[in-house]
Design an enzyme around this catalytic site. Structure first.
Site, PDB file in Angstrom:
ATOM      1  N   TYR A 120     -11.294  -0.706  10.086  1.00 35.10           N
ATOM      2  CA  TYR A 120     -12.338   0.066   9.378  1.00 35.10           C
ATOM      3  C   TYR A 120     -12.866  -1.255   8.138  1.00 35.10           C
ATOM      4  O   TYR A 120     -13.875  -0.850   7.399  1.00 35.10           O
ATOM      5  CB  TYR A 120     -12.373   1.425   8.972  1.00 35.10           C
ATOM      6  CG  TYR A 120     -10.953   1.853   8.384  1.00 35.10           C
ATOM      7  CD1 TYR A 120     -10.820   1.494   6.995  1.00 35.10           C
ATOM      8  CD2 TYR A 120     -10.470   2.628   9.219  1.00 35.10           C
ATOM      9  CE1 TYR A 120      -9.482   1.740   6.598  1.00 35.10           C
ATOM     10  CE2 TYR A 120      -8.970   3.091   8.747  1.00 35.10           C
ATOM     11  CZ  TYR A 120      -8.459   2.474   7.368  1.00 35.10           C
ATOM     12  OH  TYR A 120      -7.543   2.988   6.942  1.00 35.10           O
ATOM     13  N   LYS A 121     -11.935  -1.913   7.743  1.00 37.11           N
ATOM     14  CA  LYS A 121     -12.238  -3.065   6.698  1.00 37.11           C
ATOM     15  C   LYS A 121     -13.336  -4.153   7.226  1.00 37.11           C
ATOM     16  O   LYS A 121     -14.572  -3.992   7.519  1.00 37.11           O
ATOM     17  CB  LYS A 121     -11.160  -3.412   6.039  1.00 37.11           C
ATOM     18  CG  LYS A 121     -10.310  -2.501   5.557  1.00 37.11           C
ATOM     19  CD  LYS A 121      -9.225  -2.692   4.728  1.00 37.11           C
ATOM     20  CE  LYS A 121      -8.046  -1.749   4.562  1.00 37.11           C
ATOM     21  NZ  LYS A 121      -8.293  -0.705   3.680  1.00 37.11           N
ATOM     22  N   PHE A 159       0.763  -1.168   0.004  1.00 35.19           N
ATOM     23  CA  PHE A 159      -0.101   0.086  -0.072  1.00 35.19           C
ATOM     24  C   PHE A 159       0.806   1.155   0.038  1.00 35.19           C
ATOM     25  O   PHE A 159       1.860   1.282   0.836  1.00 35.19           O
ATOM     26  CB  PHE A 159      -0.944  -0.065   1.151  1.00 35.19           C
ATOM     27  CG  PHE A 159      -2.111   0.964   1.225  1.00 35.19           C
ATOM     28  CD1 PHE A 159      -3.135   0.680   0.227  1.00 35.19           C
ATOM     29  CD2 PHE A 159      -2.178   1.894   2.030  1.00 35.19           C
ATOM     30  CE1 PHE A 159      -3.876   1.676   0.225  1.00 35.19           C
ATOM     31  CE2 PHE A 159      -2.793   2.942   2.005  1.00 35.19           C
ATOM     32  CZ  PHE A 159      -4.033   2.869   1.195  1.00 35.19           C
ATOM     33  N   ASP A 172       1.526  -5.938   7.626  1.00 33.20           N
ATOM     34  CA  ASP A 172       0.487  -4.936   7.609  1.00 33.20           C
ATOM     35  C   ASP A 172      -0.606  -5.903   7.268  1.00 33.20           C
ATOM     36  O   ASP A 172      -0.801  -6.671   6.344  1.00 33.20           O
ATOM     37  CB  ASP A 172       0.614  -3.722   6.457  1.00 33.20           C
ATOM     38  CG  ASP A 172      -0.599  -3.079   6.293  1.00 33.20           C
ATOM     39  OD1 ASP A 172      -1.686  -3.340   6.840  1.00 33.20           O
ATOM     40  OD2 ASP A 172      -0.474  -1.835   5.647  1.00 33.20           O
ATOM     41  N   ARG A 215     -12.220  -3.572  -7.817  1.00 34.03           N
ATOM     42  CA  ARG A 215     -12.006  -4.515  -6.748  1.00 34.03           C
ATOM     43  C   ARG A 215     -13.391  -4.989  -6.131  1.00 34.03           C
ATOM     44  O   ARG A 215     -14.278  -3.950  -6.050  1.00 34.03           O
ATOM     45  CB  ARG A 215     -11.218  -3.704  -5.592  1.00 34.03           C
ATOM     46  CG  ARG A 215      -9.760  -3.659  -5.885  1.00 34.03           C
ATOM     47  CD  ARG A 215      -9.170  -3.446  -4.407  1.00 34.03           C
ATOM     48  NE  ARG A 215      -9.842  -2.240  -3.599  1.00 34.03           N
ATOM     49  CZ  ARG A 215      -9.249  -1.757  -2.611  1.00 34.03           C
ATOM     50  NH1 ARG A 215      -8.282  -2.192  -1.966  1.00 34.03           N
ATOM     51  NH2 ARG A 215      -9.871  -0.709  -2.031  1.00 34.03           N
TER      52      ARG A 215
HETATM   53  C1  LIG Z   1      -2.818  -2.018   3.367  1.00 31.99           C
HETATM   54  C2  LIG Z   1      -3.021  -0.781   3.981  1.00 31.99           C
HETATM   55  N1  LIG Z   1      -2.106  -0.165   4.927  1.00 31.99           N
HETATM   56  C3  LIG Z   1      -2.322   1.115   5.503  1.00 31.99           C
HETATM   57  C4  LIG Z   1      -3.515   1.786   5.070  1.00 31.99           C
HETATM   58  C5  LIG Z   1      -3.340   3.333   5.641  1.00 31.99           C
HETATM   59  O1  LIG Z   1      -4.333   3.150   6.831  1.00 31.99           O
HETATM   60  P1  LIG Z   1      -4.618   4.678   7.667  1.00 31.99           P
HETATM   61  O2  LIG Z   1      -5.368   5.354   6.849  1.00 31.99           O
HETATM   62  O3  LIG Z   1      -5.324   3.903   8.906  1.00 31.99           O
HETATM   63  O4  LIG Z   1      -3.434   5.099   8.196  1.00 31.99           O
HETATM   64  C6  LIG Z   1      -4.423   1.268   4.257  1.00 31.99           C
HETATM   65  C7  LIG Z   1      -5.638   2.157   4.052  1.00 31.99           C
HETATM   66  O5  LIG Z   1      -6.634   1.625   3.344  1.00 31.99           O
HETATM   67  C8  LIG Z   1      -4.467   0.011   3.866  1.00 31.99           C
HETATM   68  O6  LIG Z   1      -5.132  -0.578   3.157  1.00 31.99           O
END
Ligand SMILES: Cc1ncc(COP(=O)(O)O)c(C=O)c1O
Length: 460
Positions: free
Chosen positions: A266-267, A162, A241, A420
């Site tokens: 939140y997912k 990400f 992650d 997606r």
């Molecule tokens: C795999 C992954 N890592 C990190 C993040 C970033 O998360 P945050 O906005 O809580 O920092 C996301 C956000 O969707 C994500 O999908």
């Protein structure tokens, strides 16, 4: 089978009144194809009937019967119990009890909810804390790992990670100013990354390997244990992650022997927009690692108001400031549902659903330029699927803003051409999968996406 035949009969009565004889080969072929597709609908209905998790759907708010939500991989749906939970925190705990709530229950709430979350990722309660955002937690743990591995300068990630994770690493490299090198493992097919490639990038003396367990675009899932072992053999610390994994695939931090993890809630954990993230630090490592943010909630005894920072003895040292009490409480209601349903059952339904979706995609969407952009082998996949199509963006718009009397399907779009489709076992159904594929087919077959322009919304 019986349900399918009945449906077929009703469908014919509704749609083909007057068509009494099949008088051409093309009509015959058409009806044959139609009956085949209807058997698939009946199969979807049958699968829903046999689904052992089916009653969990009623635990979520679904006011619109024509909405198919396939974006639980971005923002999970609202659990039915959540509004009452938040109402209680706001009205009673805040409104009535005011500051007294800190002693009555708020101070321990983060630990209480963290301990529920620890069960979902195969960790002990004193190894997980809920705080801050995923990006901030990555910053804290990656800094702690690099500081601990002072003499090593290589940070390894991959090009499927990400972007925010990569930005955090780039920022750390800059502010630490110690000549760290960030190496990204390459993906040959844009979908997966091989263990050999990770090994190659780790080189001889790596400090930190950090990867997404399930990658955000293709849904590729690493073998956490294999990759962790590989990195440990070279003396690297490993930070996962889990944002796309927690609540969608069984994760076991102990079994995989991983050192560190972070993830959002939140997912698939349905904590609600902006709900706080979590972090995991293996018990044996906790005393050796320091957070770069020395806030009072990470202090040994915050209410002594000592002028000097002394880190809390355990996982709490990775907290910084006041936890977000409202969204901690929304998260708790959802974690209870996941724990009750069981991660093995959730994974089983998730793979059944994605296999079913892939077979429909091949049957109905491959003739229209769609391509699967996730691993074919379900052992290598999380709980969402990515489809590539040159018109993916406009198709996603056509799905979510349909013409009258059609289902609204909400997927999401990821640049440059990925649609997606998130499959959340607690609330999605096989019928929804079938219907959304049929919607996609109609949109491309009739070129309905041409009615939309290419301009992108701020959030896709
Ligand atoms: C795999 C992954 N890592 C990190 C993040 C970033 O998360 P945050 O906005 O809580 O920092 C996301 C956000 O969707 C994500 O999908």
């Amino acid at each position: 089978m019986v349900a399918g035949l009945c449906f077929f009969a009703v469908f014919l009565a509704d749609n083909y009144t007057g068509l009494t004889t099949i008088n051409s080969r093309s009509q015959y072929n058409y009806l044959k194809a139609l009956s085949k597709s209807m058997m698939t609908l009946s199969e979807a209905i049958q699968r829903d009937q046999n689904d052992s998790l089916k009653h969990y759907r009623s635990h979520f708010i679904m006011d619109d019967p024509d909405l198919i939500y396939l974006d639980g991989n971005s923002l999970g749906m609202l659990p039915e119990r959540t509004p009452a939970a938040i109402q209680k925190v706001v009205r009673q705990e805040w409104g009535d009890r005011l500051i007294r709530s800190w002693n009555e229950q708020w101070f321990e709430r983060s630990q209480k909810v963290s301990s529920k979350l620890s069960e979902i990722i195969g960790a002990h309660p004193d190894e997980v804390i809920i705080s801050d955002s995923t990006s901030v937690n990555l910053f804290k743990l990656a800094w702690a790992a690099l500081h601990h591995q002072k003499d090593k300068k290589t940070i390894v990630s991959d090009e499927l990670n990400f972007p925010s994770d990569l930005y955090v690493l780039q920022g750390l490299k800059k502010i630490m100013n110690q000549n760290h090198e960030i190496r990204l493992a390459r993906s040959k097919d844009g979908i997966t990354v091989s263990a050999e490639e990770i090994e190659k990038q780790l080189g001889r003396n790596p400090a930190l390997l950090t990867l997404s367990h399930v990658t955000f675009k293709s849904s590729f899932m690493y073998n956490m244990k294999e990759i962790t072992n590989l990195a440990h053999e070279k003396g690297s610390l490993v930070l996962w992650d889990l944002s796309h994994a927690a609540g969608s695939v069984p994760v076991n931090m102990h079994e995989s022997n991983a050192d560190l993890a972070i993830g959002c809630t939140y997912k698939y954990l349905n904590g609600g927009p902006g709900s706080p993230a979590f972090l995991y630090v293996k018990k044996e490592l906790q005393e050796n690692l320091t957070s770069p943010i020395w806030g009072w909630f990470g202090q040994n005894n915050p209410f002594q108001f000592s002028m000097n920072y002394q880190p809390a003895p355990g996982i709490e040292r990775f907290m910084a400031g006041t936890p977000p009490l409202l969204s901690l409480s929304t998260l708790e209601t959802s974690l209870d549902l996941l724990l009750e349903a069981g991660m093995e059952n959730i994974r089983k339904k998730s793979t059944d659903m994605s296999e079913f979706m892939i077979s429909l995609v091949k049957q109905y969407l491959y003739p229209f330029d769609f391509k699967l952009s996730s691993p074919e082998d379900f052992h290598l996949r999380g709980s969402h699927l990515s489809l590539k199509h040159p018109e993916a963006y406009r198709i996603s718009k056509a799905l979510s803003e349909p013409v009258q009397n059609r289902k609204t399907v909400i997927p999401d779009f990821r640049e440059p051409d990925n649609l997606r489709l998130g499959l959340s076992p607690l609330y999605n159904t096989f019928r929804e999968i079938y219907e959304s594929i049929m919607e996609m087919r109609t949109i491309v077959e009739k070129k309905e996406y041409l009615a939309f322009d290419q301009s992108k919304s701020k959030v896709t």
